[in-house]
Design an enzyme around this catalytic site. Sequence first.
Site, short mmCIF file in Angstrom:
data_model
loop_
_atom_site.label_atom_id
_atom_site.label_comp_id
_atom_site.label_asym_id
_atom_site.label_seq_id
_atom_site.Cartn_x
_atom_site.Cartn_y
_atom_site.Cartn_z
NE ARG A 1 -0.56 1.69 3.70
CZ ARG A 1 0.58 2.34 3.92
NH1 ARG A 1 1.72 1.74 4.16
NH2 ARG A 1 0.60 3.67 3.86
N GLY A 2 0.25 2.42 -0.12
CA GLY A 2 1.02 3.66 -0.22
C GLY A 2 1.24 3.95 -1.70
CB ALA A 3 0.68 7.01 -3.72
NE ARG B 1 -6.22 0.75 -1.92
CZ ARG B 1 -5.60 1.35 -0.90
NH1 ARG B 1 -4.30 1.18 -0.70
NH2 ARG B 1 -6.27 2.13 -0.08
CD GLN C 1 -3.78 2.55 6.73
OE1 GLN C 1 -4.42 2.93 7.68
NE2 GLN C 1 -4.32 2.36 5.54
CG ASP D 1 -3.06 8.02 -1.61
OD1 ASP D 1 -3.04 8.50 -0.46
OD2 ASP D 1 -2.71 6.86 -1.87
CG ASN E 1 -2.48 11.60 2.45
OD1 ASN E 1 -1.87 10.75 1.81
ND2 ASN E 1 -2.28 11.80 3.73
CE LYS E 2 -5.47 5.69 4.28
NZ LYS E 2 -6.43 4.81 3.56
#
Length: 337
Positions: A44-46, A84, A193, A234, A244-245
């Site tokens: 995960r994570g862009a 995603r 996270q 992201d 973003n998150k």
Amino acid sequence: MRTLDWVDDGIEMIDQTKLPQKTETLRVETVDDLVAAIKRLSIRGAPALGVAGAYGVAMAARLHDPGGDADRFEAAVERIRNARPTAVNLGAMVDRVAPIARVDPSAALAEAHRIRDEELAASVAMGERGADLVEELVGGSGADRDGVRVMTICNTGGLATVERGTALAVVQTLHERGRLAEALAVETRPLLQGGRLTTWELQRMGAPHRLLVDSAGPFLLARGAADVVLIGADRVAANGDTANKIGSFSLALGAANAGVPFVVVAPESTVDLATGTGDDIEIEDRGADEVACVRGVPIAPEGTEAINPAFDVTPAGLITALVTDRRVVRLDEGETP
Ligand code: MRU
């Protein structure tokens, strides 16, 4: 620490669903397994999604020769791209490797390696440039004397990239310079996270840190607990609006209220000039279960409905600056990406 890499014709990654209790390597040798790993957030994570997507296309090119089995190759590429929706890196890197694979399948892997190496270099550059900017922004305050107190959300470290990270690379660089007083990690409901991954990384780097619940962020900023907020991204739209998150927007409002600089740290690969504004960014909906359960344990009565946007959009007007591997964009001074 490498988050993911190509090893013996497969992709190996740290399985982030197992952290911090277990550090396990997950090996993926099929496109279906890669897509499943992306969907459940083992990777995960862009930027990490971009590298995983690039290797995924290289893998698809080996399994289904685009020249001989074009339909299966194209279907595999689509599945990876759509695993995603919000992080631009995934689709962008798939779209960078796929045309090369169509012409010469054996060249796809070299392009994926190039993408991995670019992201590695970008993390180092963002760390340095971001730390310089933070020192400039907080210079003259108490932080100038005692070191900088940073608040950050989600996980933007080596786990979200290939090594070092984006916002957390800045934290690491400040720490290496002896300039980090404390990192405040926001836990990041629902998948934690911040609580599971960022604390794990901060502990490994020996950086002073404390964990807080999401809703404490804006209040602690108002009480002067941090000198700067650093987040990853992201997708950064052409006008500077930043996805973003979920929870980033609340922190931006809290930072504006407290007069604390709010800085986005993201590689150029996350800047999406084809997307005009934040309104045009698709926000992933991850379904009710993640909200109604914590680590698989129900916390609400069975049948409770929930809403679960995985990301939010912080308007450019609330962002002090965007730091990339190549530049600093002062959104607060009217610059745009
Ligand atoms: O749902 P996730 O864990 O993939 O979300 C990750 C984030 O929101 C990160 O902040 C973002 O990808 C930048 S990471 C370098």
